[in-house]
Design an enzyme around this catalytic site. Structure first.
Site, PDB file in Angstrom:
ATOM      1  N   ARG A  69      -0.976  -0.139  -1.567  1.00  0.00           N
ATOM      2  CA  ARG A  69      -1.311   1.298  -1.565  1.00  0.00           C
ATOM      3  C   ARG A  69      -2.588   1.648  -2.314  1.00  0.00           C
ATOM      4  NH1 ARG A  69       4.050   0.638  -1.587  1.00  0.00           N
ATOM      5  NH2 ARG A  69       5.134   1.669   0.143  1.00  0.00           N
ATOM      6  N   HIS A  94      -1.616  -0.551   3.413  1.00  0.00           N
ATOM      7  CA  HIS A  94      -1.961  -1.691   4.274  1.00  0.00           C
ATOM      8  C   HIS A  94      -3.069  -1.389   5.288  1.00  0.00           C
ATOM      9  CE1 HIS A  94       1.237  -3.883   2.459  1.00  0.00           C
ATOM     10  NE2 HIS A  94       2.232  -3.504   3.232  1.00  0.00           N
ATOM     11  N   HIS A 169       2.099 -10.996   5.195  1.00  0.00           N
ATOM     12  CA  HIS A 169       3.313 -10.208   4.946  1.00  0.00           C
ATOM     13  C   HIS A 169       4.596 -10.842   5.500  1.00  0.00           C
ATOM     14  CE1 HIS A 169       5.706  -6.689   4.305  1.00  0.00           C
ATOM     15  NE2 HIS A 169       4.689  -5.910   4.034  1.00  0.00           N
ATOM     16  N   ASP A 242       9.866  -4.224  -5.500  1.00  0.00           N
ATOM     17  CA  ASP A 242       8.666  -3.956  -4.703  1.00  0.00           C
ATOM     18  C   ASP A 242       7.535  -3.776  -5.708  1.00  0.00           C
ATOM     19  OD1 ASP A 242       6.837  -3.392  -2.794  1.00  0.00           O
ATOM     20  OD2 ASP A 242       7.733  -1.503  -2.125  1.00  0.00           O
ATOM     21  N   GLU A 307       3.424 -11.685  -1.436  1.00  0.00           N
ATOM     22  CA  GLU A 307       2.110 -11.341  -0.892  1.00  0.00           C
ATOM     23  C   GLU A 307       1.056 -11.501  -1.981  1.00  0.00           C
ATOM     24  OE1 GLU A 307       2.664  -7.346   1.043  1.00  0.00           O
ATOM     25  OE2 GLU A 307       4.698  -7.753   0.394  1.00  0.00           O
TER      26      GLU A 307
HETATM   27  C1  BGC Z   1       4.992  -2.977   0.248  1.00  0.00           C
HETATM   28  C2  BGC Z   1       6.187  -2.095   0.538  1.00  0.00           C
HETATM   29  C3  BGC Z   1       6.116  -1.598   1.952  1.00  0.00           C
HETATM   30  C4  BGC Z   1       6.057  -2.771   2.890  1.00  0.00           C
HETATM   31  C5  BGC Z   1       5.906  -2.334   4.318  1.00  0.00           C
HETATM   32  C6  BGC Z   1       5.007  -4.111   1.221  1.00  0.00           C
HETATM   33  O1  BGC Z   1       3.873  -4.903   1.020  1.00  0.00           O
HETATM   34  O2  BGC Z   1       4.990  -3.477  -1.061  1.00  0.00           O
HETATM   35  O3  BGC Z   1       6.201  -1.020  -0.363  1.00  0.00           O
HETATM   36  O4  BGC Z   1       7.230  -0.784   2.264  1.00  0.00           O
HETATM   37  O5  BGC Z   1       4.972  -3.588   2.549  1.00  0.00           O
HETATM   38  O6  BGC Z   1       6.303  -3.335   5.179  1.00  0.00           O
END
Ligand code: BGC
Length: 341
Positions: A69, A94, A169, A242, A307
């Site tokens: 983010r 992303h 991811h 997360d 990640e």
């Molecule tokens: C983030 C999560 C997000 C997800 C979406 C992750 O990399 O940390 O917050 O909901 O990606 O697939």
């Protein structure tokens, strides 16, 4: 020209197999033997390319131009203000609605003695793409070695100063995708610190905090379920983990970031990176509405994403590592997922 649905496979002499498609370079499967030689797919996703294309486009995909983010989608470079498209609450996530996970990458095989097999994935992101400045040229190598290392090697250059943070991811379940949650997996993180989040802004506060005495302490291997079920305010905010972890002694060289293992199958994965951080995400948003591999619903905590990255919202946090790329510089990032059993 590569098509979204084109499927590519890397294989090595130990029957490890990595599959991915043209759209997003999305990893659709990684087959790994277990202690008894039984092969399972350890990546959450779907049995068919059609389903992969129709469902969650982050599953296994390359994320960019800025993974994770950026608060309110705003940042400044050299006094110039930029406003990205917002696609996640008040924030940009992303790389936007048409992030790199949605793009069809040009894929070609490459020969390199290091790898049993390798492919190069190329993408040109035009100046202004999702409102990011500068034309960005990105090359990603997906290479599989006979030592069971799946290597992701990123390089990128830009025509104007921009921000960059690329990642992959995939969600892993070392017992096999579709066999239940990862609560019984052991996780060790080479991280004494992490970056706490704030419910209101929806991401990192800017603080770099000690993990000691919190659910985020994975400095010694412990069950992921122990952390996910902990009565810890940071865990409660996201119903699991997360969070971005700060890899110890970051100096740009390749370091062990994480070890994930499953006692049932005996499978283990080590993660190495030259990046300063790793986002650990236990997939809390999966609600079981969609069926994936083994015809099992994809539910929360069914897999864990590791990640490797620069920290979330780095462009707005002076105390976080630099995420600005300038013309003449080359962004470099290596991530190694090494499998054992
Ligand atoms: C983030 C999560 C997000 C997800 C979406 C992750 O990399 O940390 O917050 O909901 O990606 O697939």
């Amino acid at each position: 020209m590569t098509k979204a649905s084109d499927l590519f496979t890397l294989k090595n002499k130990n029957n490890v197999e990595v599959s991915f498609i043209g759209r997003g370079g999305q990893i659709t499967g990684i087959k790994v033997p277990d202690a008894k030689g039984e092969i399972d797919d350890v990546v959450i996703g779907f049995d068919t390319v059609e389903e992969a294309l129709a469902n969650d486009a982050y599953l296994g995909a390359l994320c960019g131009r800025f993974a994770n983010r950026i608060v309110k989608g705003q940042f400044e470079i050299d006094g110039e203000k930029f406003q990205l498209d917002i696609n996640n609450g008040p924030n940009a996530l992303h790389g936007g609605n048409e992030g790199f996970n949605m793009r069809v990458w040009e894929v070609a095989p490459v020969k390199d003695a290091k790898y049993a097999q390798a492919y190069k994935l190329t993408l040109v992101s035009p100046d202004g793409d999702q409102k990011y400045p500068g034309e960005l040229k990105v090359d990603v190598i997906y290479g599989l070695t006979d030592e069971n290392e799946f290597v992701i090697d990123y390089t990128a250059t830009t025509t104007k100063p921009t921000v960059i943070n690329l990642t992959s991811h995939a969600y892993f379940n070392m017992k096999g995708a579709g066999t239940g949650t990862i609560e019984n997996h052991d996780l060790m993180l080479n991280a004494a610190k992490y970056t706490p989040i704030d419910g209101e802004i929806g991401t990192v506060t800017g603080e770099i905090a000690d993990v000691k005495g919190t659910a985020m302490d994975f400095t010694e291997a412990k069950k992921i379920g122990e952390a996910c079920n902990a009565d810890d305010p940071q865990v409660k905010l996201v119903d699991g983990i997360d969070h971005n972890f700060v890899i110890n002694d970051f100096d740009g060289s390749l370091k062990l970031a994480a070890v994930l293992s499953d006692p049932n199958s005996g499978r283990k994965m080590e993660v190495y990176t030259d990046q300063p951080g790793v986002q650990i995400y236990t997939g809390s948003h999966f609600d079981g509405a969609v069926k994936g591999k083994l015809n099992a619903p994809i539910s929360k905590w069914d897999g864990v994403a590791l990640e490797t990255q620069i920290f979330p919202d780095s462009p707005n946090k002076a105390n976080f590592p630099n995420a600005v790329l300038r013309p003449g510089e080359t962004y470099k990032h290596t991530c190694v997922y090494k499998f054992g059993w």
